[in-house]
Design a protein around this motif. Sequence first.
Motif, mmCIF file in Angstrom:
data_model
loop_
_atom_site.group_PDB
_atom_site.id
_atom_site.type_symbol
_atom_site.label_atom_id
_atom_site.label_comp_id
_atom_site.label_asym_id
_atom_site.label_seq_id
_atom_site.Cartn_x
_atom_site.Cartn_y
_atom_site.Cartn_z
ATOM 1 N N ASN A 114 5.899 38.173 40.835
ATOM 2 C CA ASN A 114 7.344 38.248 41.069
ATOM 3 C C ASN A 114 7.790 37.119 41.995
ATOM 4 O OD1 ASN A 114 10.005 39.113 41.157
ATOM 5 N ND2 ASN A 114 9.592 40.881 42.470
ATOM 6 N N ARG A 115 7.043 36.923 43.103
ATOM 7 C CA ARG A 115 7.378 35.850 44.043
ATOM 8 C C ARG A 115 7.360 34.490 43.347
ATOM 9 N NH1 ARG A 115 9.929 34.275 48.469
ATOM 10 N NH2 ARG A 115 9.188 36.065 49.688
ATOM 11 N N MET A 116 6.343 34.248 42.519
ATOM 12 C CA MET A 116 6.242 32.940 41.858
ATOM 13 C C MET A 116 7.291 32.776 40.757
ATOM 14 S SD MET A 116 2.134 32.103 41.830
ATOM 15 C CE MET A 116 1.540 33.688 41.234
ATOM 16 N N TRP A 117 7.646 33.869 40.083
ATOM 17 C CA TRP A 117 8.743 33.784 39.108
ATOM 18 C C TRP A 117 10.061 33.479 39.802
ATOM 19 C CZ3 TRP A 117 12.705 37.717 38.684
ATOM 20 C CH2 TRP A 117 13.693 37.387 37.731
ATOM 21 N N GLN A 118 10.329 34.153 40.922
ATOM 22 C CA GLN A 118 11.568 33.908 41.653
ATOM 23 C C GLN A 118 11.671 32.439 42.072
ATOM 24 O OE1 GLN A 118 13.957 36.273 42.491
ATOM 25 N NE2 GLN A 118 12.941 38.196 41.989
ATOM 26 N N ALA A 119 10.523 31.827 42.416
ATOM 27 C CA ALA A 119 10.528 30.435 42.876
ATOM 28 C C ALA A 119 10.618 29.434 41.735
ATOM 29 C CB ALA A 119 9.261 30.164 43.702
ATOM 30 N N SER A 120 10.031 29.791 40.577
ATOM 31 C CA SER A 120 9.911 28.799 39.502
ATOM 32 C C SER A 120 10.759 29.088 38.273
ATOM 33 C CB SER A 120 8.449 28.718 39.061
ATOM 34 O OG SER A 120 8.049 29.921 38.414
ATOM 35 N N GLY A 121 11.123 30.358 38.050
ATOM 36 C CA GLY A 121 11.822 30.743 36.836
ATOM 37 C C GLY A 121 10.932 30.772 35.607
ATOM 38 N N ASP A 122 9.603 30.708 35.797
ATOM 39 C CA ASP A 122 8.668 30.679 34.682
ATOM 40 C C ASP A 122 8.595 32.050 34.012
ATOM 41 O OD1 ASP A 122 5.939 30.926 33.361
ATOM 42 O OD2 ASP A 122 5.955 28.801 33.880
ATOM 43 N N GLU A 123 8.895 32.119 32.717
ATOM 44 C CA GLU A 123 8.954 33.401 32.015
ATOM 45 C C GLU A 123 7.591 34.049 31.857
ATOM 46 O OE1 GLU A 123 11.585 35.342 30.954
ATOM 47 O OE2 GLU A 123 12.586 33.977 32.327
ATOM 48 N N ALA A 124 6.536 33.249 31.786
ATOM 49 C CA ALA A 124 5.195 33.836 31.710
ATOM 50 C C ALA A 124 4.882 34.628 32.974
ATOM 51 C CB ALA A 124 4.149 32.739 31.493
ATOM 52 N N LEU A 125 5.314 34.126 34.114
ATOM 53 C CA LEU A 125 5.079 34.828 35.375
ATOM 54 C C LEU A 125 5.969 36.057 35.489
ATOM 55 C CD1 LEU A 125 4.758 31.734 37.744
ATOM 56 C CD2 LEU A 125 2.990 32.920 36.413
ATOM 57 N N ARG A 126 7.181 35.970 34.973
ATOM 58 C CA ARG A 126 8.059 37.139 34.957
ATOM 59 C C ARG A 126 7.426 38.252 34.119
ATOM 60 N NH1 ARG A 126 11.948 39.138 31.478
ATOM 61 N NH2 ARG A 126 13.608 40.368 32.487
ATOM 62 N N GLY A 127 6.916 37.900 32.941
ATOM 63 C CA GLY A 127 6.278 38.897 32.094
ATOM 64 C C GLY A 127 5.068 39.528 32.756
ATOM 65 N N ALA A 128 4.266 38.704 33.450
ATOM 66 C CA ALA A 128 3.097 39.237 34.148
ATOM 67 C C ALA A 128 3.508 40.195 35.261
ATOM 68 C CB ALA A 128 2.265 38.094 34.713
ATOM 69 N N ALA A 129 4.563 39.841 35.994
ATOM 70 C CA ALA A 129 5.036 40.718 37.066
ATOM 71 C C ALA A 129 5.474 42.071 36.512
ATOM 72 C CB ALA A 129 6.187 40.053 37.813
ATOM 73 N N ILE A 130 6.214 42.064 35.425
ATOM 74 C CA ILE A 130 6.677 43.320 34.834
ATOM 75 C C ILE A 130 5.481 44.158 34.370
ATOM 76 C CG2 ILE A 130 7.943 44.327 32.892
ATOM 77 C CD1 ILE A 130 9.882 41.947 33.126
ATOM 78 N N ARG A 131 4.501 43.526 33.737
ATOM 79 C CA ARG A 131 3.318 44.266 33.268
ATOM 80 C C ARG A 131 2.566 44.904 34.422
ATOM 81 N NH1 ARG A 131 2.871 39.634 30.111
ATOM 82 N NH2 ARG A 131 1.114 38.829 31.342
ATOM 83 N N TRP A 132 2.421 44.173 35.503
ATOM 84 C CA TRP A 132 1.657 44.733 36.618
ATOM 85 C C TRP A 132 2.460 45.786 37.384
ATOM 86 C CZ3 TRP A 132 -3.259 44.945 36.947
ATOM 87 C CH2 TRP A 132 -4.057 43.960 36.352
ATOM 88 N N TYR A 133 3.786 45.675 37.403
ATOM 89 C CA TYR A 133 4.572 46.770 37.978
ATOM 90 C C TYR A 133 4.452 48.018 37.105
ATOM 91 C CZ TYR A 133 6.777 44.264 41.821
ATOM 92 O OH TYR A 133 6.991 43.601 43.001
ATOM 93 N N ALA A 134 4.451 47.833 35.798
ATOM 94 C CA ALA A 134 4.259 48.978 34.906
ATOM 95 C C ALA A 134 2.900 49.627 35.139
ATOM 96 C CB ALA A 134 4.409 48.547 33.450
ATOM 97 N N ARG A 135 1.856 48.789 35.327
ATOM 98 C CA ARG A 135 0.533 49.342 35.601
ATOM 99 C C ARG A 135 0.519 50.069 36.954
ATOM 100 N NH1 ARG A 135 -4.815 48.335 34.052
ATOM 101 N NH2 ARG A 135 -3.841 47.996 32.016
ATOM 102 N N THR A 136 1.232 49.526 37.940
ATOM 103 C CA THR A 136 1.331 50.200 39.246
ATOM 104 C C THR A 136 1.890 51.603 39.089
ATOM 105 O OG1 THR A 136 1.654 48.094 40.401
ATOM 106 C CG2 THR A 136 2.378 50.083 41.543
ATOM 107 N N LEU A 137 2.916 51.740 38.297
ATOM 108 C CA LEU A 137 3.525 53.060 38.085
ATOM 109 C C LEU A 137 2.616 53.959 37.260
ATOM 110 C CD1 LEU A 137 7.154 51.786 37.450
ATOM 111 C CD2 LEU A 137 6.327 52.987 39.491
#
Length: 518
Positions: free
Chosen positions: A377-400
């Motif tokens: 999430n931090r790296m997506w916020q800094a770069s806007g890279d969609e691959a990192l956004r997707g990874a952040a969402i997947r890992w938040y889903a796994r957290t839940l």
Amino acid sequence: MIEKTSAEQIGNASVADSEQREWRSPMAHEISRRLRAGRARAALAAPSLEPVRPSSDESWRPLLDGDLAEQARSTVLDIAEALRGATEPWPWDPCGLALLFGYLALAEPGPAWSSISRDLLDRAVAHTVARASLHGGFVGIAWAVEHLEGRSAGATDDPNESLDALLRKFLRMTPWPGDFDLIAGLAGLGIYGLERARRPIGREILSLVIDRLAEEAEAREGGLTWLSKPALMIPKTRAEHPLGYYNCGVAHGVPAVALVLAGACRAQVNAKRARPMLGGAMHWLLSSRLDATSPSAFPYFVSPDGVRDASARSAWCYGDPGVAAAMLAIARAVGEGTWEREALAVARRASARPMDDCGVMDAGICHGAAGLALLYNRMWQASGDEALRGAAIRWYARTLELRRTGVGVAGYQAYHPEPGCDSPWEDDVTFLTGAAGIALSLLAAISTVEPAWDVLLAASLPSAHRGQRPVENRSPWDARPACRSSRRRLSRRRGAPGASRARAAIARTRIRSQNWLY
């Protein structure tokens, strides 16, 4: 006299074994007294606290939406309610809990969060230990005091000024008696200095950290690195590595050192010494990468004879995601485009790694799903890279998904396998491995409040403008009362699941060393 012996006492406490780290030692009493007195003076001078709200140039964006965001918000509030009813007896990690409730007061305004945060910080100050470390020591408590309330004080009302006089004496010790790392060494002290860099004494502390790092640096592979000394390792690790090793992880290794050096360059503190060291550290780190066929770009460590250890798991403490986040913050701080491209390439490679191959067992920040989600999430916020956004969402889903009804603290337990234990699963309320950190990570995915606390993870640097730019008149400890709908929503959570288990978890929690990170 205390002033004469304090540096040696602090140094001894920082490298002594766990049996010598007493809560009620004379040095701990003195540290606690200085922190209490400083906070009292600052509170009298500035009763209206400045907010923690970030002052960076770019706004922080909520990552999650829809059902996933609602589930995350519900989980955060359930954890908060479980911990809210479990503030006694004294928890091991008060700063993590104080941070959680302080940031909740900004993101989810309510009539209680701010007072709970202040109470926890009061208790942290009253029960400090004479250990000069960012994680698990009095430096972490002093960092939390500065982060949550210190910026409201003027130059003559500094809550940490008296304590910093002791820390300054400690940092003048040479040769350096302790470690160099983020958890318990010089890099952690550097993070504290960066947090206080707007104050002269904070800049002096940071400069002294740079001096000690220069003395400890070793020339290797055409760059600079720092040895993890065998004398400071636990017996098992020392037996396996009698000559020590060069650590590639953020928690105990070179990436966090490089971040502190970059922060010093940006703040123009001892920059003539810090900038060449930063170049050397980044050269060594990048030269330590594994080949392209390895599951990770970076190993756990490099031995003194140059042998690279096995491919690392994906985590904050060790592995590519933590290293990439630190590298990106470093590159942005000093304007190095090549390093930024390298950081994003490592991050994208890590984001594509199959989740089942990442070694994640629980949800904690240190080596769990919430930590990976926060980093991406931090790296997506800094770069806007969609691959990192997707990874952040997947890992938040796994957290839940890792939340289990009826167990742990609001459904979360930490994976702590130890010989002789009946179960590797343990109720854990702490910042690095437990419920407080999980809630903070989830909160960062659903609010517009930047998680500036992740400087504790070397995932970011304090804003260059923090404490200087006007920000909205709101504080985590002076939060506005919640609206009626919020009161009703929170009132329904007074008996949130896990509250009784959280009380039991805190009752069982003891001061533990960070040896499991090795």
